[in-house]
Design an enzyme around this catalytic site. Sequence first.
Site, PDB file in Angstrom:
ATOM      1  N   CYS A  63      -6.281   1.052   4.958  1.00  0.00           N
ATOM      2  CA  CYS A  63      -6.610  -0.335   5.319  1.00  0.00           C
ATOM      3  C   CYS A  63      -6.097  -0.668   6.719  1.00  0.00           C
ATOM      4  CB  CYS A  63      -6.043  -1.301   4.281  1.00  0.00           C
ATOM      5  SG  CYS A  63      -4.292  -1.669   4.489  1.00  0.00           S
ATOM      6  N   GLU A 123       0.542   3.874   1.897  1.00  0.00           N
ATOM      7  CA  GLU A 123       0.821   4.353   3.256  1.00  0.00           C
ATOM      8  C   GLU A 123       2.040   3.654   3.849  1.00  0.00           C
ATOM      9  OE1 GLU A 123      -1.975   3.241   1.987  1.00  0.00           O
ATOM     10  OE2 GLU A 123      -3.741   4.246   2.814  1.00  0.00           O
ATOM     11  N   CYS A 137       0.831  -1.207   0.000  1.00  0.00           N
ATOM     12  CA  CYS A 137       0.000   0.000   0.000  1.00  0.00           C
ATOM     13  C   CYS A 137       0.868   1.261   0.000  1.00  0.00           C
ATOM     14  CB  CYS A 137      -0.874   0.046   1.243  1.00  0.00           C
ATOM     15  SG  CYS A 137      -2.146  -1.211   1.331  1.00  0.00           S
ATOM     16  N   CYS A 139      -2.257  -1.080   7.275  1.00  0.00           N
ATOM     17  CA  CYS A 139      -1.537   0.194   7.363  1.00  0.00           C
ATOM     18  C   CYS A 139      -1.796   0.881   8.695  1.00  0.00           C
ATOM     19  CB  CYS A 139      -1.910   1.094   6.193  1.00  0.00           C
ATOM     20  SG  CYS A 139      -1.220   0.488   4.636  1.00  0.00           S
TER      21      CYS A 139
END
Length: 130
Positions: free
Chosen positions: A88, A57, A55, A91
């Site tokens: 999510c 992040e 991801c 993260c």
Amino acid sequence: MSIDLDILLEQAQAASEKAYAPYSGFRVGAALLCADGSVVTGCNVENSSYSLTICAERNALFAAVNMGKRDFLALAIYVDSDEIFPPCGACRQVLAEFSPHLQILYANRLGSILSDLETLLPQAFVLHGQ
Ligand code: THU
């Protein structure tokens, strides 16, 4: 330090343009404001072995830690979509390891929502700093 979330969001949007997302088409950018005033960005990077995708992040956070930064004030996340998506769960957990009080601005093409990690991940699991 005064935090300019508008500029942080612009940096997140710019990061989303670097996303490698040929499978989902879901382009995400993140901009992490460090306590020293610097900003580290990340985008999502997908893989044909789908579960290896990372991801935006976590890419930003891991890059920052790799630069010696461990103290963070705010995170802006931009998703190139008309739908709004908070970060999510994976993260959230990784962010809580470093900055449980992090301000989090998540945004899409139409607008943004300002929240914080304590709201998004209450009673986070952390082994240190208690
Ligand atoms: N993704 C992120 O970059 N951040 C999140 O918080 C959720 C999902 C990415 C991973 C994948 O490339 C795509 O969005 C679809 O899940």
